[in-house]
Design a protein around this motif. Structure first.
Motif, PDB file in Angstrom:
ATOM      1  N   ASN A 151      -5.827 -18.534  -8.309  1.00 21.85           N
ATOM      2  CA  ASN A 151      -4.503 -18.485  -8.534  1.00 21.85           C
ATOM      3  C   ASN A 151      -4.158 -17.102  -8.747  1.00 21.85           C
ATOM      4  N   GLN A 152      -3.955 -16.378  -7.238  1.00 22.16           N
ATOM      5  CA  GLN A 152      -3.747 -14.923  -7.126  1.00 22.16           C
ATOM      6  C   GLN A 152      -2.349 -14.704  -6.451  1.00 22.16           C
ATOM      7  N   GLU A 153      -1.643 -15.624  -5.831  1.00 24.25           N
ATOM      8  CA  GLU A 153      -0.665 -15.297  -5.039  1.00 24.25           C
ATOM      9  C   GLU A 153       0.391 -14.401  -5.172  1.00 24.25           C
ATOM     10  N   GLU A 154       0.706 -14.753  -6.539  1.00 23.72           N
ATOM     11  CA  GLU A 154       1.950 -13.890  -6.826  1.00 23.72           C
ATOM     12  C   GLU A 154       1.475 -12.580  -7.613  1.00 23.72           C
ATOM     13  N   PHE A 155       0.333 -12.429  -8.020  1.00 25.23           N
ATOM     14  CA  PHE A 155      -0.387 -11.218  -8.191  1.00 25.23           C
ATOM     15  C   PHE A 155      -0.669 -10.225  -7.027  1.00 25.23           C
ATOM     16  N   GLU A 156      -0.959 -11.188  -5.915  1.00 30.51           N
ATOM     17  CA  GLU A 156      -1.104 -10.247  -4.764  1.00 30.51           C
ATOM     18  C   GLU A 156       0.139  -9.581  -4.175  1.00 30.51           C
ATOM     19  N   THR A 157       1.274 -10.041  -4.546  1.00 33.69           N
ATOM     20  CA  THR A 157       2.663  -9.462  -4.193  1.00 33.69           C
ATOM     21  C   THR A 157       2.769  -8.430  -4.877  1.00 33.69           C
ATOM     22  N   GLU A 158       2.519  -8.199  -6.121  1.00 38.21           N
ATOM     23  CA  GLU A 158       2.485  -7.233  -7.043  1.00 38.21           C
ATOM     24  C   GLU A 158       1.560  -6.169  -6.717  1.00 38.21           C
ATOM     25  N   TYR A 159       0.350  -6.523  -6.406  1.00 33.23           N
ATOM     26  CA  TYR A 159      -0.581  -5.587  -5.791  1.00 33.23           C
ATOM     27  C   TYR A 159      -0.163  -4.792  -4.410  1.00 33.23           C
ATOM     28  N   GLN A 160       0.366  -5.516  -3.829  1.00 36.83           N
ATOM     29  CA  GLN A 160       0.898  -4.772  -2.585  1.00 36.83           C
ATOM     30  C   GLN A 160       2.102  -3.916  -2.901  1.00 36.83           C
ATOM     31  N   VAL A 163       2.426  -2.351  -5.703  1.00 41.73           N
ATOM     32  CA  VAL A 163       2.004  -1.194  -6.488  1.00 41.73           C
ATOM     33  C   VAL A 163       1.359  -0.315  -5.464  1.00 41.73           C
ATOM     34  N   TYR A 164       0.445  -0.649  -4.474  1.00 44.57           N
ATOM     35  CA  TYR A 164      -0.071   0.060  -3.358  1.00 44.57           C
ATOM     36  C   TYR A 164       0.891   0.969  -2.747  1.00 44.57           C
ATOM     37  N   THR A 165       1.906   0.329  -2.127  1.00 49.42           N
ATOM     38  CA  THR A 165       3.127   1.075  -1.463  1.00 49.42           C
ATOM     39  C   THR A 165       3.681   2.103  -2.336  1.00 49.42           C
ATOM     40  N   GLU A 166       4.101   1.583  -3.294  1.00 47.66           N
ATOM     41  CA  GLU A 166       4.834   2.701  -4.170  1.00 47.66           C
ATOM     42  C   GLU A 166       3.799   3.833  -4.718  1.00 47.66           C
ATOM     43  N   GLY A 167       2.530   3.665  -4.864  1.00 44.26           N
ATOM     44  CA  GLY A 167       1.518   4.318  -5.481  1.00 44.26           C
ATOM     45  C   GLY A 167       1.191   5.430  -4.270  1.00 44.26           C
ATOM     46  N   LEU A 168       0.958   5.081  -3.214  1.00 48.62           N
ATOM     47  CA  LEU A 168       0.904   5.879  -1.960  1.00 48.62           C
ATOM     48  C   LEU A 168       2.271   6.896  -1.666  1.00 48.62           C
ATOM     49  N   ALA A 169       3.494   6.301  -2.120  1.00 50.14           N
ATOM     50  CA  ALA A 169       4.796   7.255  -1.961  1.00 50.14           C
ATOM     51  C   ALA A 169       4.900   8.058  -3.159  1.00 50.14           C
ATOM     52  N   SER A 170       4.084   7.685  -4.332  1.00 51.89           N
ATOM     53  CA  SER A 170       4.459   8.535  -5.526  1.00 51.89           C
ATOM     54  C   SER A 170       3.845  10.011  -5.556  1.00 51.89           C
ATOM     55  N   SER A 171       3.051  10.343  -4.603  1.00 52.06           N
ATOM     56  CA  SER A 171       2.299  11.679  -4.313  1.00 52.06           C
ATOM     57  C   SER A 171       2.074  11.925  -2.981  1.00 52.06           C
ATOM     58  N   PRO A 172       2.055  13.295  -2.756  1.00 53.25           N
ATOM     59  CA  PRO A 172       1.425  13.521  -1.400  1.00 53.25           C
ATOM     60  C   PRO A 172      -0.103  13.648  -1.429  1.00 53.25           C
ATOM     61  N   ILE A 174       8.355  -7.474 -18.800  1.00 47.72           N
ATOM     62  CA  ILE A 174       7.677  -6.149 -18.264  1.00 47.72           C
ATOM     63  C   ILE A 174       8.316  -6.188 -16.745  1.00 47.72           C
ATOM     64  N   PRO A 175       9.117  -5.104 -16.435  1.00 45.46           N
ATOM     65  CA  PRO A 175       9.567  -4.917 -14.974  1.00 45.46           C
ATOM     66  C   PRO A 175       8.522  -4.874 -14.054  1.00 45.46           C
ATOM     67  N   SER A 176       8.630  -4.711 -12.798  1.00 50.77           N
ATOM     68  CA  SER A 176       7.623  -4.777 -11.839  1.00 50.77           C
ATOM     69  C   SER A 176       6.908  -3.415 -12.015  1.00 50.77           C
ATOM     70  N   LEU A 177       5.511  -3.343 -11.644  1.00 55.27           N
ATOM     71  CA  LEU A 177       4.720  -2.177 -11.820  1.00 55.27           C
ATOM     72  C   LEU A 177       5.208  -1.186 -10.963  1.00 55.27           C
ATOM     73  N   ALA A 178       5.652  -1.703  -9.754  1.00 54.20           N
ATOM     74  CA  ALA A 178       5.781  -0.745  -8.599  1.00 54.20           C
ATOM     75  C   ALA A 178       7.343   0.124  -9.133  1.00 54.20           C
ATOM     76  N   THR A 179       8.473  -0.622  -9.846  1.00 52.90           N
ATOM     77  CA  THR A 179       9.453  -0.123 -10.410  1.00 52.90           C
ATOM     78  C   THR A 179       8.991   0.999 -11.229  1.00 52.90           C
ATOM     79  N   ILE A 180       8.133   0.721 -12.107  1.00 53.90           N
ATOM     80  CA  ILE A 180       7.853   1.775 -13.290  1.00 53.90           C
ATOM     81  C   ILE A 180       7.276   3.020 -12.467  1.00 53.90           C
TER      82      ILE A 180
END
Length: 562
Positions: A217-226, A228-237, A539-545
């Motif tokens: 049961n990981q489908e909805e969490f995979e979306t958040e994982y993706q 998080v990764y995109t925003e994490g990469l964009a959060s710092s050079p 709890i808002p999306s982790l990517a938003t935080i």
């Protein structure tokens, strides 16, 4: 009767007492230094031969159906290995200030405790309340028998059955599901121990259902994982990167860790090479390639022969190729290309594509160790000072004067490290110039202990990567966050051994990433799981935080407390 020393003991005592610095004659002093270094070399060879001999004996015993020597690491045995950690040296002593633990405790209810009136004196006066926080937890079942209304319509020929509340799905409620996932991934419990725990509190769950809950049961969490990764990469050079071994279905794999103070992502790949690192940085399973000016610059760095470069220039330029298309071109036009040169061409073309693509943020600086697979991928490479210091702590001098030389150098090493920390807080050109000069003095000055001098020479060769902080004070000086994250996955692997399927491996990557990310963002992983499973949405999306904290720069310039 006094026991006489053996000749070996006398020689050892003599060697430990020799100090070349106390010898006045320069020629004799140099000769003694040469002899002492020769002794160090011979001692190192003896250790290697003893270890190799033991391995051969163990293998011989194994072939005879016996067991080899147990690898017991104790300070009283040959298996002892000294601690190579540098945590004590790198940390600056700070005055301890005890904080109240009550600041972070959530109050669920209040209760007034009444003093027995009959025990009070007649003149007792009420003076208010004294507050005491008592923490407690109640683990009890909340099993519900739902009686779902059922209707039948003769006109439509259908049966209408009342659905369960939105946060209930299957035989178990959101509380149990959140608790199980939290204990397994956040608490490193095994599935067997989880079943025992659930049984103890009165919950009956099958091993198969538990396994499916944790893995499938990981489908909805995979979306958040993706996201998080995109925003994490964009959060710092800049980003931390590390790798650790993994096993999937009995086959060796590699778990890659990429992170900064706002997030952590785990991603397991089949290989550990530069192409695998590029896949992780682009969050893709299939690389793309391009022949461009950057491709040929990299091929020059790789020392690829000109005949192959000239052949490549005959192929379509500035065209993006899939892996299948690029392999077909290389097979057709570079028929006699060797495997090593082929790999270099793929790496150069893949790196060139990475820098011109726009699907994922391109990292400017990678902070890692000096493994070859990390080099040339990003514009800048920052090396970990803690990792570099570990090389020196692994030196084990046999002669006493060499041990004193090493101890003196290590003290200077950590003093210099703290000066770099201070520079990050208040950088200026004058300090940067002083630190560069001090670096070359520290790592080029001869000590007479050859193993140490050789190690210093290797450090000096990495000056640009180690001193990049002088140009970019926002960069951390160590890669500890990624190394600690990798160690967490190692602990997970030691507890549960390994994953058996790609699906299980993917679940580990997703949920272990969410565990570390929620904790970095100050969110309870249990509350996060309960919020998502119950679909409450508090709890808002982790990517938003991550995006909000990145844009507001709440962590200051470097985000990295030292």
């Amino acid at each position: 009767m006094t026991q006489q020393s053996s000749p070996d003991q006398e020689i050892s005592r003599l060697l430990q007492s020799i100090d070349p610095e106390q010898i006045a004659d320069k020629g004799v002093r140099q000769t003694v230094e040469v002899l002492l270094n020769l002794i160090e070399q011979l001692n190192a060879k003896i250790k290697d031969l003893v270890a190799e001999n033991q391995k051969l004996r163990d293998e011989n015993n194994r072939l005879l159906g016996e067991e080899g020597k147990p690898n017991i690491k104790s300070n009283k045995t040959e298996g002892f290995q000294k601690d190579h950690s540098s945590e004590k040296e790198r940390k600056i002593p700070k005055e301890h200030k005890k904080r109240s633990k009550n600041e972070t405790i959530k109050i669920d209810r209040e209760e007034i405790v009444i003093y027995p009136q009959e025990q009070l004196p007649a003149d007792a006066q009420f003076k208010g309340y004294e507050e005491v926080i008592v923490q407690n937890i109640s683990l009890k079942t909340d099993n519900v028998l739902f009686r779902k209304q059922k209707y039948y319509s003769p006109q439509t020929g259908k049966t209408y059955l009342a659905p369960l509340p939105t946060d209930y799905d299957g035989e178990f409620g959101p509380g149990i599901k959140a608790l199980v996932v939290s204990l397994y991934y956040g608490g490193n419990m095994t599935q067997g121990k989880l079943l025992e725990f659930l049984s103890d509190i009165g919950i009956s769950m099958s091993a198969g259902y538990l396994s499916n809950l944790l893995i499938k049961n990981q489908e909805e969490f995979e979306t958040e994982y993706q996201t998080v990764y995109t925003e994490g990469l964009a959060s710092s050079p800049w980003q931390h990167f590390d790798q650790t071994g993994a096993r999937v279905g009995g086959i060796n794999h590699t778990t890659n860790v990429i992170c900064n103070p706002l997030y952590t992502i785990y991603q397991t790949t089949r290989n550990k090479n530069r192409l695998s690192v590029l896949k992780v940085l682009q969050n893709t399973r299939e690389l793309e390639f391009i022949l461009s000016e950057l491709t040929y610059e990299l091929l020059d760095t790789f020392n690829l022969p000109n005949k192959w470069i000239n052949q490549l220039k005959l192929l379509p330029q500035q065209t993006v190729f899939t892996e299948t298309e690029f392999n077909a071109l290389v097979d057709e036009y570079l028929i006699k290309l060797g495997s090593q040169h082929r790999t270099r061409i793929h790496e150069a073309a893949a790196i060139a594509f990475y820098h011109q693509q726009s699907n994922t943020p391109v990292i400017k600086t990678l902070l890692c160790d000096d493994a070859p697979q990390f080099k040339l991928i990003t514009n800048d490479l920052a090396l970990c000072w803690i990792h570099e210091g570990r090389h020196y702590k692994k030196l084990s001098p046999f002669v006493a004067c060499h041990q004193h030389i090493l101890d003196d150098f290590l003290e200077k090493f950590w003093i210099y490290y703290r000066r770099l920390l201070a520079y990050r807080d208040s950088p200026n050109q004058e300090k940067a110039h002083e630190l560069r000069l001090e670096f070359w003095t520290l790592f080029t000055e001869k000590t007479g202990y050859e193993h140490l001098d050789e190690r210093k020479r290797l450090t000096a060769a990495k000056a640009q990567q180690l001193l990049i902080v002088l140009e970019h004070p926002e960069l951390p000086l160590h890669n500890n966050p990624a190394e600690l994250a990798a160690r967490t996955m190692v602990q997970r692997r030691n507890i549960s051994y390994a994953t058996q399927t790609p699906q299980g491996t993917k679940a580990w990557d997703i949920f272990m990433s969410l565990v570390d990310t929620t904790r970095k963002l100050g969110i309870s992983f249990f509350e996060y799981m309960r919020d998502r499973i119950s679909r409450i949405g508090n709890i808002p999306s982790l990517a938003t935080i991550i995006q909000e904290k990145s844009s507001s720069n709440l962590f200051g310039g470097s985000w990295m407390p030292e």
